[in-house]
Write a protein that holds these residues in place. Structure first.
Motif, PDB file in Angstrom:
ATOM      1  N   ALA A   1      16.324  40.495   0.864  1.00 26.27           N
ATOM      2  CA  ALA A   1      15.313  41.971   1.063  1.00 26.27           C
ATOM      3  C   ALA A   1      14.693  41.839   0.317  1.00 26.27           C
ATOM      4  O   ALA A   1      13.534  42.556   0.402  1.00 26.27           O
ATOM      5  N   GLU A   2      14.377  41.860  -0.787  1.00 27.21           N
ATOM      6  CA  GLU A   2      12.905  41.334  -1.713  1.00 27.21           C
ATOM      7  C   GLU A   2      12.079  41.388  -0.957  1.00 27.21           C
ATOM      8  O   GLU A   2      10.380  40.886  -0.980  1.00 27.21           O
ATOM      9  N   GLY A   3      11.867  39.446  -0.240  1.00 25.64           N
ATOM     10  CA  GLY A   3      11.021  38.769   0.042  1.00 25.64           C
ATOM     11  C   GLY A   3      10.682  40.037   1.271  1.00 25.64           C
ATOM     12  O   GLY A   3       9.370  40.172   1.668  1.00 25.64           O
TER      13      GLY A   3
ATOM     14  N   VAL B   1       6.442  41.447   2.143  1.00 23.48           N
ATOM     15  CA  VAL B   1       5.945  41.196   3.395  1.00 23.48           C
ATOM     16  C   VAL B   1       5.312  43.148   4.278  1.00 23.48           C
ATOM     17  O   VAL B   1       4.110  42.650   3.983  1.00 23.48           O
ATOM     18  N   LEU B   2       5.518  43.350   4.208  1.00 19.53           N
ATOM     19  CA  LEU B   2       6.291  44.585   4.921  1.00 19.53           C
ATOM     20  C   LEU B   2       4.900  45.070   4.028  1.00 19.53           C
ATOM     21  O   LEU B   2       3.678  46.449   4.308  1.00 19.53           O
ATOM     22  N   GLY B   3       5.208  45.397   2.293  1.00 22.52           N
ATOM     23  CA  GLY B   3       4.179  46.147   1.862  1.00 22.52           C
ATOM     24  C   GLY B   3       2.712  45.405   2.028  1.00 22.52           C
ATOM     25  O   GLY B   3       1.889  46.243   1.864  1.00 22.52           O
TER      26      GLY B   3
ATOM     27  N   PHE C   1      -0.882  47.525   3.495  1.00 23.67           N
ATOM     28  CA  PHE C   1      -1.596  47.730   2.882  1.00 23.67           C
ATOM     29  C   PHE C   1      -2.954  47.304   3.305  1.00 23.67           C
ATOM     30  O   PHE C   1      -3.686  48.107   3.621  1.00 23.67           O
ATOM     31  N   CYS C   2      -2.560  45.492   4.271  1.00 22.17           N
ATOM     32  CA  CYS C   2      -4.331  45.564   4.994  1.00 22.17           C
ATOM     33  C   CYS C   2      -4.583  47.089   5.839  1.00 22.17           C
ATOM     34  O   CYS C   2      -5.151  46.517   6.465  1.00 22.17           O
TER      35      CYS C   2
END
Length: 595
Positions: free
Chosen positions: A45-47, A51-53, A57-58
């Motif tokens: 879940a942290e991974g 990735v979503l964060g 951001f991009c």
């Protein structure tokens, strides 16, 4: 991952032997397995959250950068357009040898209409006629109310006209950006530059293409974006060109001539420093070519390269230097010029029926004797004369880098007889351009080497093969100097510049054969300073008449020579040539007495 059994047999047997409860082992193994599964789920879940964060951001960074870019650019109304061929509107500048602008681009606009979007076509037509008086109101109304979806109204408009159309306020009147070719010096060097016009045209751009002169000859270079808009540098000197045009125009008017041309050439590089053809035109508003009549009647006609004339006695020096070069004569050799002198059944006479008698080769040139020159030509022979004139460039069009030069090919006799050999030696029977004559005289001036006329700035001497000996060329220069100091070109003397040259007056041919009795082509071919020539100057007047005396005078000595002298007087200082001051003779001291 290797799964550990919940009830491992070894531990169960061991626990039973010790009297322990085997179920405790199973519960402990279940607890450990559940903790491992929970840790794996948390890491997964942290991974995903990481990735979503990064993705968000991009995305926000791109959006922010785009918003910043839009905030710093000028607002432009977007317009939809169909895909098509890309039109290259850029065109390099043309400059003179010192970097002065001769031709450049100017941003302007074209005006077009989309009748379907017009609110009040009749009112718009009426207001457009007020802005552009050359437009026809009835024609505009017909176009605006018909079935047309698009039409050009004006290909080039000024900023003031653009503002006036803006104030009409009709949404069907639109503007297209344009690059207009601008010649800031107006008529100056017009025949060299030629002119430009529009090729492919679109709403968003228009292609500027050369239509004449250097603009057309160098069209590929000027339009090639790979050159980085590096300007095309010519050999012309704008200051010298301006002075030459002013003097030649004044001379043409003073001598009542129909037209005039001049060519100033560097004798070692072949660079054309100035070339003038009159009457001229403004390349910013290039006139339409003639569809009938004599081509020389239009100002578009370039007399320096397209004007193919019999240049008269200016050719005599070629016969003299060739005869000297072949060892047939020297400058002091005496030739009998008395008549009668017949060749091929035709009598060869002198100007105004003169009869000079025995003359040296030098005096034949000074007095401009037809018979003397003709007798030297017969010694040379037809084949050797042809080879010599061909080596000087008189058999082909000059390589001068404007498109019109290719059409100025000399007119040669169909059969080169003895009569042709004699008449060509004194400038009749072979027609060439003043540019050809300049190249021929440059070979004498530079010591005997062929040079080719060029419009491109050179970095040093561009001497071709040797066409005559240095001795013959030196003798030729001395004879040309005597023509000015003692002969028919006495009005050509310019103090301090030691001008040498030869006059030539040829009856002007009729279009359907024969010659006019009262119309001539007058030419003065000169070089200066004669002892060490730097430049050759050719001045040709079409139908000149000098009327200051009791009778009209048409010969080159009275017409072309004074014009050339004034031109040398004006341009020599501009070329960096200082006049040489001849020292006075030492005073003679007479001794009266001594004490």
């Amino acid at each position: 991952m290797i799964r550990t059994p919940l009830r491992p047999l070894a531990r169960i047997l061991d626990a039973r032997q010790k009297g322990e409860n085997p179920d405790a082992i199973e519960r402990e193994n279940k607890r450990i397995r559940h903790e491992q599964m929970r840790d794996q789920s948390r890491l997964r879940a942290e991974g995903r959250l990481l990735v979503l964060g990064v993705f968000f951001f991009c995305a926000f960074a791109v959006i922010g950068a785009r918003m910043g870019l839009l905030a710093t650019t000028d607002p432009v109304e977007p317009r939809a357009h169909a895909p098509g061929a890309v039109i290259s509107a850029s065109r390099a500048d043309i400059v003179d040898r010192n970097g002065n602008i001769l031709a450049t681009n100017f941003e302007t606009h074209a005006l077009y209409a989309q009748p379907r979007n017009m609110v009040d076509p009749e009112a718009a037509a009426e207001k457009l006629v007020a802005v552009f008086p050359d437009l026809k109101k009835e024609r505009l109304i017909k176009d605006f109310t018909g079935k047309r979806k698009f039409l050009w109204i004006k290909k080039k408009i000024s900023p003031e006209q653009m503002q006036a159309v803006h104030e009409i306020g009709d949404p069907g009147l639109l503007f297209a950006p344009r690059d207009m070719r601008l010649y800031p010096n107006g008529t100056m060097a017009a025949h060299v530059l030629g002119g430009a016009s529009y090729g492919k045209e679109g709403v968003h751009a228009a292609e500027v293409i050369g239509v004449a002169g250097a603009e057309k000859y160098f069209d590929d270079y000027l339009r090639d974006p790979a050159n980085g808009n590096k300007p095309l540098q010519l050999s012309l000197d704008l200051t010298v060109q301006a002075a030459a045009e002013r003097v030649l125009y004044g001379g043409m008017k003073l001598m009542n001539a129909k037209g005039a041309t001049s060519v100033l050439m560097d004798v070692k590089t072949g660079e054309v420093i100035s070339v003038v053809s009159l009457p001229t035109f403004d390349p910013n508003n290039r006139p339409r070519p003639l569809t009938e009549g004599d081509a020389s009647d239009t100002p578009l006609f370039n007399r320096s390269v397209q004007g193919v004339y019999e240049l008269g006695s200016t050719f005599k020096i070629f016969a003299a230097v060739q005869a000297i070069d072949l060892g047939l004569v020297n400058a002091r050799t005496v030739i009998d010029t008395k008549g009668p002198f017949k060749v091929g059944g035709f009598k060869i006479g002198e100007f105004r029926g003169k009869n000079y008698g025995p003359l040296s080769v030098s005096d034949i040139i000074v007095k401009s004797s037809n018979r003397g020159t003709g007798r030297m030509a017969l010694q040379i022979g037809a084949k050797r004369q042809q080879a010599f004139l061909k080596s000087l460039g008189f058999f082909e069009a000059t390589p001068f880098e404007i498109v019109e030069a290719s059409g100025g090919k000399p007119l040669l006799p169909k059969r080169w007889t003895d009569l042709s050999t004699v008449t060509i030696s004194y400038g009749h029977g072979l027609s060439s351009s003043p540019m050809h004559l300049a190249a021929g005289y440059a070979a004498i001036a530079n010591g005997g080497f062929q040079v080719k006329p060029t419009l491109m700035k050179q970095t040093g001497p561009q001497l071709g093969p040797r066409v005559m000996s240095a001795r013959a060329a030196a003798d030729g220069r001395r004879m040309l100097r005597k023509v000015v100091s003692e002969g028919t070109a006495s009005f050509g003397e310019v103090p301090g510049y030691f001008v040498g040259g030869k006059t030539g007056t040829a009856d002007k041919p009729k279009r359907r054969g024969g010659y006019y009795k009262d119309k001539v082509i007058a030419t003065f071919a000169s070089m200066f300073p004669a002892h060490d020539p730097k430049y050759v100057l050719i001045v040709t007047l079409d139908e000149p008449v000098e009327t200051s005396g009791d009778k009209p005078r048409r010969t080159a000595g009275w017409t072309a020579v004074p014009v050339a002298a004034e031109m040398i007087r004006r341009i020599a200082p501009l070329l960096g040539l200082r006049p040489a001051v001849e020292p006075d003779k030492e005073p003679v001291v007479t001794l009266i007495s001594s004490n």
